[in-house]
Design an enzyme around this catalytic site. Structure first.
Site, PDB file in Angstrom:
ATOM      1  N   CYS A 125       0.835  -1.385   0.421  1.00  0.00           N
ATOM      2  CA  CYS A 125      -0.016   0.167   0.401  1.00  0.00           C
ATOM      3  C   CYS A 125       0.473   1.013   0.046  1.00  0.00           C
ATOM      4  O   CYS A 125       0.780   2.442  -0.377  1.00  0.00           O
ATOM      5  CB  CYS A 125      -1.046   0.166   0.967  1.00  0.00           C
ATOM      6  SG  CYS A 125      -1.893  -1.568   1.550  1.00  0.00           S
ATOM      7  N   HIS A 268      -3.787   7.418   2.687  1.00  0.00           N
ATOM      8  CA  HIS A 268      -4.312   5.789   2.160  1.00  0.00           C
ATOM      9  C   HIS A 268      -5.128   5.530   2.717  1.00  0.00           C
ATOM     10  O   HIS A 268      -5.871   5.294   3.554  1.00  0.00           O
ATOM     11  CB  HIS A 268      -3.239   4.935   2.368  1.00  0.00           C
ATOM     12  CG  HIS A 268      -3.919   3.262   2.488  1.00  0.00           C
ATOM     13  ND1 HIS A 268      -4.003   2.876   1.385  1.00  0.00           N
ATOM     14  CD2 HIS A 268      -3.530   2.471   3.042  1.00  0.00           C
ATOM     15  CE1 HIS A 268      -4.312   1.191   1.407  1.00  0.00           C
ATOM     16  NE2 HIS A 268      -4.185   1.341   2.257  1.00  0.00           N
ATOM     17  N   ASN A 298     -10.492  -0.526   0.007  1.00  0.00           N
ATOM     18  CA  ASN A 298      -9.300  -0.077  -0.266  1.00  0.00           C
ATOM     19  C   ASN A 298      -8.721  -0.530  -1.180  1.00  0.00           C
ATOM     20  O   ASN A 298      -8.658  -1.521  -1.157  1.00  0.00           O
ATOM     21  CB  ASN A 298      -8.578  -1.710   1.268  1.00  0.00           C
ATOM     22  CG  ASN A 298      -6.893  -1.345   1.626  1.00  0.00           C
ATOM     23  OD1 ASN A 298      -5.776  -0.791   0.571  1.00  0.00           O
ATOM     24  ND2 ASN A 298      -6.380  -0.917   2.638  1.00  0.00           N
TER      25      ASN A 298
END
Ligand code: UT7
Length: 341
Positions: A125, A268, A298
């Site tokens: 990520c 994020h 996500n």
């Protein structure tokens, strides 16, 4: 032409993002696993996520983004110096998907060939934010001019849509986003502070085993099949709540700024509760920390550039703004990138 040692300002010349057409709602998930829309919204903030069609891939999504970056920045493929692709979702490990993308581009008469450097990077990520920091410094030093940084993820290929797989299946979505970075004579533009960190001792909190040999000692192999992501959600959550906020604080300190001096925090989209905790700690108003996790889930390495692309397109982020990119993820890794646009 800048010489190899001429310090340059760095600007974001364009942003672009891509989301697959297919949408999977919480109601769709309720049909295949023991979960509920209420539980997912309260615990994560996700209402729906985009997922790749069968033939869709990191390569295809990223190629769409790169083409848009060329169109919007006016940079020609022959003028590209480097393509950095942040992903963990490539179908092949050799060659890099970045090279395949440039091959696809070469075959398209609208774009044509380039001999730009190209590589994939595996930072989960945090990948796009790492990539932005690396690209910035290469351009700042004067040796490189145009660098495309793309974060693309196809994590839904690593989840199982079943009750035993619900820990990750509810969270993740697919997508891609990127930025074209270019030099400018205005040396005030570019990074004010950055950070790239990891804690390898915590890799077992989030991993995708390919073989039996990949499991850490003591982990139960039989919970999910090989190739499906294992995540200790509570542990990652605890880590993220602390580290995410600390990272924002540390980055502001490095730049000698306060949260009030930053126009937008592009974070994020991991879990809306993690974002809320950071927002409250620094007293950041909601309009300065945009959220799209409700619509996209996500999307890992694609999360920051998709949100950046949306905010860029609707004019929320503009020339002259100070923008902090912040991410954390598997590794565990975490990274920040504070820009003077
Ligand atoms: O992108 C970076 C990497 N990942 C992350 O950022 C993830 C960080 N972690 C999280 O976001 C959260 O830990 C999750 C959303 C994954 C899970 O939320 P949680 O509040 O930590 O839930 P939990 O795993 O502690 O489970 C709480 C309860 C359990 O039931 P009991 O034991 O209290 O009866 C679970 O069995 O909720 C149950 N549960 C569910 N119920 C409905 C767990 N998953 C689900 C589900 N639907 N999908």
């Amino acid at each position: 032409m800048p010489g190899p040692t001429t310090p340059m300002g760095v600007r974001i010349a364009a942003t672009a993002h891509y989301l697959p057409e297919r949408i999977l709602s919480n109601a769709d998930l309720e049909k295949v696993m023991d979960t509920s829309d209420d539980w997912i919204v309260q615990r994560t903030g996700v209402r729906e996520r985009h997922v790749c069609a069968d033939a869709e891939s990191v390569r295809e999504m990223s190629t769409n983004v790169l083409k848009d970056l060329f169109r919007q920045s006016g940079v020609k493929p022959a003028e590209l110096d480097l393509l950095i692709l942040a992903t963990v979702g490539s179908w092949m490990s050799c060659p890099s998907t970045a090279c395949q993308i440039l091959g696809d581009l070469a075959a398209d008469p609208e774009f044509g060939p380039t001999n730009a450097g190209a590589f994939d990077m595996t930072v989960a990520c945090s990948g796009f934010v790492y990539g932005m920091n690396i690209a910035h410094d290469l351009i700042r030093g004067g040796a490189y001019k145009n660098i495309a940084v793309i974060g693309t993820e196809h994590l839904t290929q690593y989840v199982e849509y079943s009750t035993r797989g619900r820990g990750t299946a509810i969270l993740f979505g697919d997508g891609a986003g990127g930025a074209m970075l270019s030099p400018t004579g205005d040396t005030s533009k570019g990074l004010l502070a950055q950070s790239m960190r990891s804690d390898g001792a915590k890799w077992t909190d989030l991993y995708i085993p390919r073989h039996d040999r990949d499991f850490p000692e003591g982990d139960d192999h039989s919970i999910l099949p090989l190739g499906i992501m294992r995540m200790n959600g509570r542990s990652v959550f605890r880590f993220a709540v602390g580290t995410f906020s600390d990272l924002i604080g540390e980055t502001l300190e490095k730049a000698g700024l306060t949260a009030d001096d930053v126009d937008q925090f592009v974070c994020h989209q991991s879990n809306v509760r993690i974002l809320e905790a950071a927002r409250e700690r620094f007293g950041i108003p909601p309009e300065k920390m945009a959220v799209n996790i409700d619509r996209v889930g996500n999307t890992s390495a694609a999360s920051v550039p998709i949100l950046l692309g949306e905010l860029w397109r609707d004019g929320t982020i503009k020339e002259g703004d100070r923008v902090m990119l912040v991410a954390f993820g598997a590794g565990l890794t975490w990274s920040s990138s504070l820009w003077q646009l």
